[in-house]
Structure formats: structure tokens, C-alpha cells
Design an enzyme around this catalytic site. Structure first.
Site, PDB file in Angstrom:
ATOM      1  N   SER A   1       0.715  -1.139  -0.101  1.00 63.43           N
ATOM      2  CA  SER A   1      -0.025  -0.018  -0.319  1.00 63.43           C
ATOM      3  C   SER A   1       0.535   1.375   0.079  1.00 63.43           C
ATOM      4  CB  SER A   1      -1.025  -0.257   1.239  1.00 63.43           C
ATOM      5  OG  SER A   1      -2.108   0.949   1.092  1.00 63.43           O
TER       6      SER A   1
ATOM      7  N   ASP B   1      -6.137  -3.901  -1.697  1.00 66.13           N
ATOM      8  CA  ASP B   1      -5.218  -3.281  -0.886  1.00 66.13           C
ATOM      9  C   ASP B   1      -3.838  -4.363  -0.133  1.00 66.13           C
ATOM     10  OD1 ASP B   1      -3.725  -2.509   1.195  1.00 66.13           O
ATOM     11  OD2 ASP B   1      -4.883  -1.089   1.678  1.00 66.13           O
TER      12      ASP B   1
END
Length: 375
Positions: free
Chosen positions: A45, A168
């Protein structure tokens, strides 16, 4: 003697949304010192974005991206999210920061800097919730970066890469230390976005004696880590127990009850990864929505894999030395909706942490590295 042996050194960057500004500070201090003994880079991320800026030798870029673009209402507007379910706009942020138009040039520059080194970003398969590690600065690397940052709930859609869709990387690989080990790293340097020790500790580096001995000490934070591990296990067990009941119950958990699940004393910024307890609560309560089965499964997956990473760092394999760079206190920043002065303060803390790390370990890591710095 360890100093006479060359070692493969990996750099791991944890996610955490805007809390990644701490890691941006650490990496900017590395750039200022022309320090890069790493052969392997793995980011999740915001951590993947930070590593991209570091590899490109673009000092200050990650800090500006977080502080300027992710705080802009074009990226995320809380009022519009509550009223119209308007999600965060990664495409706008990447365009505004000039990343989209510079993709090809960035690839060439990064590949020249990397040479025989390798950089990866983690993303989570939305169907299986298993982690996948994609090479950065190769085909579709911009989509890979977006996928790694595509926070569930807040992203308008999953990111398609080849035949699958991804979300994610923090869901399944918040701290991808095990992947570094699987790829053959001998020394693993981990950039954290929450304290590795309890908040009252002032140490940035967990478990290593100073000065560095001829052989690396084993990573060990004794009773402090035991308490942290027990706390995380307690939280994880609550989710596992509820998951069984949840799957067989037509009723759905609301966000008010979700907030009450966390153990007493749970710090609102204690979670780092794709979610934070307070962060979820603040965003979802105004919508009066129920916690969906898919999201519950993602949270459970995150807790499980996060705990696995903590366990790995507590007792790494014998051939691995592990160093952590972490804030001494919980960061002031949040995954989103952080105040500008909090972001600046956390960035400056990262700069300081990086300088302290360099003073302690730069010489020995440069000496033992299998990959001479490309500066």
C-alpha cells in the site's frame, strides 16, 4: 565473522495510508545520505508508494504525495462520502502528482537504478484473499501500485490485473517479512508505522545491542513483545469466534457493536494495514450500514496475517537478522483525514529515525551488502 560475509539485505515497507509519511521521512533521510545497500524491496500500500519514490531517487515526492494530494478533497471528501458514497480517487491523485504521464520514464529510470535488484508490491486477490507480489516498474506496474493501495470500502472498484481483480495488499500482507525470507534475504530491515515496542519506549530499534556486534543479535523484545502478541491474539480470537456465529446468523453486525469488540485500552491508532478501528468506525457510523460478510472476512484475514508477521519477527529463522525502524509512540496521523501539522510532525519523526538508524547501522550494512549502492 559476519563482516567478512556478504549478505542479501531486504527493505520492507509497511502500509497504513497517510501514516506512511513516517516511512517517507525515513527513506528521505536515506536518500540524503546516499544510502541504499538493499537487494530486495517489498512494499504494501503506502509502503509500496514510498519504495517507488526511494528507488527513483525522488526525495520528497512521497511526503508531498501524502501531505498534498491525499489530503485534497478531490482525492477524498468525507462529506461527499457520507452523502453520496463518493469513494477516494486514486486516479485523480496519480494524475495530479504527475505519476500517470511519467509511467514510462519512471520505469526506465527505476530499472537503471535497480539493475540486478528487485522491487515488489503486495496486493490481495479479491476472490481468494491471498497475497500476490507483483514486480514494480514492469508491465502494468501502475495498476499494481493502485491495487496495492485500493482500500476496501473506500475504493470505487477492484483493480483488474490480467485475469484477476485485486485490492489493498494490507488485507493479506500488512508487513511482508516472510516473503523477504522466502526470496532469500539474510538481513531484513522493516519500516513500521506503529511502535514495535510499547509506547513508553524511546527506542527506534527493537532488540539489537549497540554497537553492532560481529554477529547480528537475534531479534527479541522479550516480555514487551509477549504482551503485544497476546493483545493481538486476543483481538484475533474474538474475530474468529464471532466469524463462526456470524456465518450462521442472518443478522448482521452493526458498526456500534463492532467498536465494542476491541479490548479495553485498544489505542485508536494501533492498527496499521488496510484499516484502523477508529478509522472504520468514524467513516461507517454516519452511513448507518451493517458490516458485510465480505468486509468481516477481510478484517479477520488482516488480523490473522498481521499476527503471523509479528510472530515471524519475534522468532525469525536462525539465518535471518532483523532490524525494525518504528516510531517510539503511536503516530499522530491516521490512515485518512489527518491534520497537516500531524503529518508534518510524523514526517520529521521519520527523518530523525532514519538518521539514528544510519548512525548506528549504515557502515556495517554497506560493508556486508551483496548489492553496492547505485548512487
Amino acid at each position: 565473522m559476519l563482516h567478512s560475509q556478504k549478505k542479501r539485505i531486504a527493505l520492507i515497507a509497511q502500509g497504513g495510508g497517510q501514516k506512511g509519511i513516517f516511512s517517507a521521512g525515513v527513506l528521505d533521510s536515506f536518500q540524503q545520505a546516499s544510502f541504499d545497500p538493499f537487494e530486495l524491496y517489498i512494499g504494501t500500500s503506502a509502503g509500496a508508494l514510498n519504495l517507488c519514490a526511494y528507488i527513483l531517487r525522488n526525495e520528497g515526492f512521497a511526503q508531498e504525495f501524502i501531505a498534498r494530494y491525499t489530503t485534497n478533497k478531490n482525492f477524498f471528501n468525507l462529506l461527499q462520502y457520507v452523502k453520496n458514497k463518493q469513494c477516494m480517487d486514486l486516479d485523480w491523485a496519480f494524475d495530479a502528482a504527475g505519476i500517470t504521464n511519467a509511467t514510462h520514464g519512471y520505469s526506465e529510470k527505476a530499472q537503471a537504478a535497480l539493475k540486478n535488484r528487485f522491487a515488489y508490491a503486495s496486493a490481495t486477490n479479491s476472490r481468494t484473499l491471498e497475497s500476490h507480489f507483483f514486480r514494480l516498474f514492469e508491465e502494468n506496474w501502475l495498476e499494481v501500485l493502485k491495487a496495492s493501495c485500493a482500500v476496501p470500502f473506500l475504493s470505487p472498484s477492484k483493480i483488474k490485473i490480467k485475469k484477476d481483480h485485486y485490492i489493498d495488499g494490507g488485507v493479506s500482507a500488512a508487513i511482508p517479512v516472510r516473503e523477504a525470507f522466502n526470496l532469500g534475504a539474510d538481513v531484513i530491515v522493516v519500516l513500521r508505522t506503529e511502535p514495535a515496542l510499547p509506547p513508553q519506549s524511546a527506542s527506534f530499534f527493537s532488540g539489537f545491542e549497540s554497537p553492532l556486534s560481529p554477529a547480528f543479535s537475534r531479534f527479541n523484545i522479550d516480555t514487551h513483545l509477549d504482551k503485544l502478541s497476546a493483545f493481538q491474539r486476543q483481538l484475533s480470537q474474538r474475530f474468529q469466534d464471532l466469524n463462526v456465529r456470524y456465518a450462521n446468523n442472518a443478522s448482521r453486525l452493526d458498526w456500534g457493536r463492532f467498536k465494542k469488540m476491541f479490548p479495553e485500552g485498544f489505542h485508536p491508532n494501533a492498527w496499521s494495514g488496510f484499516v484502523g478501528e477508529e478509522f472504520i468506525y468514524r467513516l461507517q457510523m454516519p452511513l448507518e450500514q451493517r458490516l458485510s460478510a465480505d468486509m468481516f472476512e477481510m478484517i479477520s484475514k488482516h488480523l490473522e496475517t498481521y499476527q503471523n508477521s509479528i510472530d515471524f519477527m519475534a522468532q525469525p529463522p536462525a539465518r535471518v537478522a532483523l532490524l525494525q525502524i518504528s516510531p517510539p509512540q503511536y503516530l499522530l496521523s491516521h490512515p485518512l483525514l489527518s491534520k497537516p501539522h500531524h503529518l508534518d510532525q510524523d514526517y520529521q519523526s521519520g527523518i530523525l529515525a532514519g538518521k539514528l538508524f544510519l548512525a548506528e547501522y549504515a557502515d556495517v550494512l554497506n560493508e556486508i551488502s551483496t548489492s553496492p549502492s547505485s548512487y
